[in-house]
Motif scaffolding. Structure first.
Motif, PDB file in Angstrom:
ATOM      1  N   LEU A  87       3.571  10.868   6.507  1.00 16.50           N
ATOM      2  CA  LEU A  87       4.972  10.704   6.112  1.00 16.50           C
ATOM      3  C   LEU A  87       5.603  12.078   5.913  1.00 16.50           C
ATOM      4  O   LEU A  87       5.188  12.824   5.045  1.00 16.50           O
ATOM      5  CB  LEU A  87       5.073   9.909   4.804  1.00 16.50           C
ATOM      6  CG  LEU A  87       4.629   8.452   4.875  1.00 16.50           C
ATOM      7  CD1 LEU A  87       4.771   7.818   3.504  1.00 16.50           C
ATOM      8  CD2 LEU A  87       5.448   7.680   5.886  1.00 16.50           C
ATOM      9  N   PRO A  88       6.590  12.427   6.684  1.00 14.29           N
ATOM     10  CA  PRO A  88       7.265  13.699   6.495  1.00 14.29           C
ATOM     11  C   PRO A  88       8.113  13.686   5.238  1.00 14.29           C
ATOM     12  O   PRO A  88       8.301  12.659   4.599  1.00 14.29           O
ATOM     13  CB  PRO A  88       8.145  13.815   7.740  1.00 14.29           C
ATOM     14  CG  PRO A  88       8.407  12.410   8.155  1.00 14.29           C
ATOM     15  CD  PRO A  88       7.166  11.630   7.774  1.00 14.29           C
ATOM     16  N   ALA A  89       8.632  14.842   4.892  1.00 16.03           N
ATOM     17  CA  ALA A  89       9.460  14.967   3.694  1.00 16.03           C
ATOM     18  C   ALA A  89      10.638  14.012   3.773  1.00 16.03           C
ATOM     19  O   ALA A  89      11.260  13.843   4.806  1.00 16.03           O
ATOM     20  CB  ALA A  89       9.941  16.401   3.541  1.00 16.03           C
ATOM     21  N   GLY A  90      10.967  13.425   2.627  1.00 15.18           N
ATOM     22  CA  GLY A  90      12.103  12.511   2.613  1.00 15.18           C
ATOM     23  C   GLY A  90      11.909  11.441   1.573  1.00 15.18           C
ATOM     24  O   GLY A  90      10.898  11.376   0.901  1.00 15.18           O
ATOM     25  N   GLY A  91      12.881  10.566   1.446  1.00 17.43           N
ATOM     26  CA  GLY A  91      12.860   9.567   0.403  1.00 17.43           C
ATOM     27  C   GLY A  91      12.222   8.277   0.836  1.00 17.43           C
ATOM     28  O   GLY A  91      11.818   8.091   1.968  1.00 17.43           O
ATOM     29  N   CYS A  92      12.134   7.377  -0.122  1.00 15.69           N
ATOM     30  CA  CYS A  92      11.507   6.093   0.123  1.00 15.69           C
ATOM     31  C   CYS A  92      12.326   4.979  -0.504  1.00 15.69           C
ATOM     32  O   CYS A  92      12.966   5.181  -1.525  1.00 15.69           O
ATOM     33  CB  CYS A  92      10.093   6.095  -0.467  1.00 15.69           C
ATOM     34  SG  CYS A  92       9.299   4.487  -0.445  1.00 15.69           S
ATOM     35  N   CYS A  93      12.309   3.846   0.118  1.00 12.26           N
ATOM     36  CA  CYS A  93      12.696   2.559  -0.462  1.00 12.26           C
ATOM     37  C   CYS A  93      14.177   2.366  -0.668  1.00 12.26           C
ATOM     38  O   CYS A  93      14.584   1.413  -1.277  1.00 12.26           O
ATOM     39  CB  CYS A  93      11.949   2.358  -1.769  1.00 12.26           C
ATOM     40  SG  CYS A  93      10.183   2.598  -1.550  1.00 12.26           S
ATOM     41  N   ASP A 132       0.834  -1.199   0.000  1.00 16.92           N
ATOM     42  CA  ASP A 132       0.000   0.000   0.000  1.00 16.92           C
ATOM     43  C   ASP A 132       0.870   1.250   0.000  1.00 16.92           C
ATOM     44  O   ASP A 132       0.528   2.258  -0.615  1.00 16.92           O
ATOM     45  CB  ASP A 132      -0.976  -0.011   1.176  1.00 16.92           C
ATOM     46  CG  ASP A 132      -0.293  -0.105   2.542  1.00 16.92           C
ATOM     47  OD1 ASP A 132       0.882  -0.535   2.611  1.00 16.92           O
ATOM     48  OD2 ASP A 132      -0.944   0.239   3.543  1.00 16.92           O
ATOM     49  N   ALA A 133       1.988   1.179   0.692  1.00 16.08           N
ATOM     50  CA  ALA A 133       2.987   2.256   0.703  1.00 16.08           C
ATOM     51  C   ALA A 133       4.255   1.667   1.296  1.00 16.08           C
ATOM     52  O   ALA A 133       4.248   0.553   1.831  1.00 16.08           O
ATOM     53  CB  ALA A 133       2.501   3.453   1.520  1.00 16.08           C
ATOM     54  N   PHE A 134       5.340   2.424   1.205  1.00 14.26           N
ATOM     55  CA  PHE A 134       6.619   1.956   1.724  1.00 14.26           C
ATOM     56  C   PHE A 134       7.221   3.024   2.632  1.00 14.26           C
ATOM     57  O   PHE A 134       7.111   4.218   2.358  1.00 14.26           O
ATOM     58  CB  PHE A 134       7.597   1.658   0.588  1.00 14.26           C
ATOM     59  CG  PHE A 134       7.188   0.509  -0.281  1.00 14.26           C
ATOM     60  CD1 PHE A 134       7.547  -0.791   0.052  1.00 14.26           C
ATOM     61  CD2 PHE A 134       6.440   0.719  -1.430  1.00 14.26           C
ATOM     62  CE1 PHE A 134       7.156  -1.863  -0.742  1.00 14.26           C
ATOM     63  CE2 PHE A 134       6.053  -0.340  -2.232  1.00 14.26           C
ATOM     64  CZ  PHE A 134       6.413  -1.638  -1.887  1.00 14.26           C
ATOM     65  N   CYS A 135       7.862   2.579   3.701  1.00 20.35           N
ATOM     66  CA  CYS A 135       8.604   3.521   4.525  1.00 20.35           C
ATOM     67  C   CYS A 135      10.065   3.549   4.056  1.00 20.35           C
ATOM     68  O   CYS A 135      10.495   2.747   3.225  1.00 20.35           O
ATOM     69  CB  CYS A 135       8.478   3.183   6.007  1.00 20.35           C
ATOM     70  SG  CYS A 135       8.656   1.452   6.431  1.00 20.35           S
ATOM     71  N   HIS A 136      10.814   4.482   4.623  1.00 16.84           N
ATOM     72  CA  HIS A 136      12.147   4.792   4.117  1.00 16.84           C
ATOM     73  C   HIS A 136      13.075   3.575   4.204  1.00 16.84           C
ATOM     74  O   HIS A 136      13.230   2.970   5.258  1.00 16.84           O
ATOM     75  CB  HIS A 136      12.714   5.959   4.923  1.00 16.84           C
ATOM     76  CG  HIS A 136      13.917   6.576   4.309  1.00 16.84           C
ATOM     77  ND1 HIS A 136      14.870   7.223   5.049  1.00 16.84           N
ATOM     78  CD2 HIS A 136      14.340   6.661   3.028  1.00 16.84           C
ATOM     79  CE1 HIS A 136      15.824   7.676   4.263  1.00 16.84           C
ATOM     80  NE2 HIS A 136      15.523   7.345   3.026  1.00 16.84           N
ATOM     81  N   ASN A 137      13.673   3.227   3.065  1.00 19.78           N
ATOM     82  CA  ASN A 137      14.628   2.117   2.929  1.00 19.78           C
ATOM     83  C   ASN A 137      13.978   0.731   2.984  1.00 19.78           C
ATOM     84  O   ASN A 137      14.694  -0.287   2.989  1.00 19.78           O
ATOM     85  CB  ASN A 137      15.740   2.186   3.992  1.00 19.78           C
ATOM     86  CG  ASN A 137      16.766   3.255   3.733  1.00 19.78           C
ATOM     87  OD1 ASN A 137      17.499   3.645   4.621  1.00 19.78           O
ATOM     88  ND2 ASN A 137      16.831   3.754   2.512  1.00 19.78           N
TER      89      ASN A 137
END
Length: 285
Positions: free
Chosen positions: A279-285, A205-210
């Motif tokens: 989800l705050p600003a930042g990258g994913c996966c 459904d979504a991914f958190c960082h890394n």
């Protein structure tokens, strides 16, 4: 936040792709680093002759530095008069203005309630790796990881099945303050192609960082025999980062597709997703 478009504006959906090698991720950053969002917003400002006005993009999945996208989705709210004046030629003008490592393939007025990020019901990534003793085909080196141990794909799939479903993926995510690490992993499977490349398909459904790159790192340890197939599941259950789980390099990862519900369900999905996580600003996966 509301999904209502401001009076006098039109919400426009963009479908796009990019080679992530030359970008410091999707999201704009301080310090002048080159980002996908920055390039598209600059091009959009130029081709619409908007002067000092920047129309900010909202994206389905904020990819990290070096991660590619084939099926990324974003939206932008444009003044109705700007859309009316430029929309018939906007796609071609963007093609002439954007650098060659990012392309916008479609631009269209979005249906009511559409939010590129919160209306999405899943994101599908692919991670590509080869265990060819000779290394990676030079023509694919920017998109395929070389793993210098033989990989047992069956063992990796056995391990992957133990990770499916809704879990707290804290053990596979880089924590961010105020953000939940609970996700529903809908698909995690691996297959070896005729060319020898092993492709992992990862959908949630979504991914958190890394999260994706950590999951792949754990499965590679199973595939090369360093860990048993039940080990990734035990790491998940422990709920804490394990130093043995490596975050694999980003260049093997590609965002392939983003899924959305039927138009009449978009607004409801967006409200549900906003309530479930932040989800705050930042990258994913």
């Amino acid at each position: 936040m509301s999904d209502e478009v401001r009076p006098g504006f039109v919400r426009v959906r963009l479908d796009l792709s990019y080679d992530g090698a030359g970008f410091s991720g999707w999201a704009k950053q301080a310090g002048g680093r080159r980002t996908v969002q920055g390039e598209i917003e600059d091009a959009l400002r130029t081709v619409t002759r908007s002067g000092g006005t920047t129309y900010e993009l909202t994206v389905a999945g904020r990819t990290d530095a070096g991660v590619h996208a084939r099926g990324q989705v974003a939206h932008v709210d444009l003044p109705r008069e700007v859309w009316a004046e430029h929309h018939t030629k906007l796609l071609k003008r963007l093609a002439g203005r954007l650098p060659r490592d990012v392309r916008v393939w479609a631009l269209r007025e979005a249906p009511a309630g559409f939010d590129a990020r919160f209306s999405a019901i899943w994101r599908r990534y692919a991670y590509r790796v080869t265990d060819n003793p000779g290394g990676v085909d030079p023509l694919l080196r920017g998109h395929v990881l070389w793993h210098d141990w033989p990989l047992d794909v069956d063992a990796m799939n056995e391990a992957a099945r133990g990770l499916l479903g809704e879990h707290d993926f804290a053990a596979y995510c880089k924590r961010r303050e105020g953000a939940t690490t609970i996700r529903t992993l809908q698909e995690l499977s691996l297959a070896r192609g005729e060319d020898g490349i092993v492709t992992a398909t990862v959908r949630a459904d979504a991914f958190c960082h890394n999260m994706v790159r950590s999951l792949i790192g754990a499965l590679l340890f199973v595939g090369d025999g360093h860990r048993p197939p039940d080990w990734p599941g035990k790491v998940l259950a422990a709920g804490v980062r394990d130093s043995a789980v490596h975050v694999v390099r980003p260049h093997g990862l590609t965002l392939e597709e983003v899924g959305y519900p039927a138009d009449d369900l978009l607004a409801a999905r967006s409200r549900e997703a906003r309530n479930k996580r932040s989800l705050p600003a930042g990258g994913c996966c």
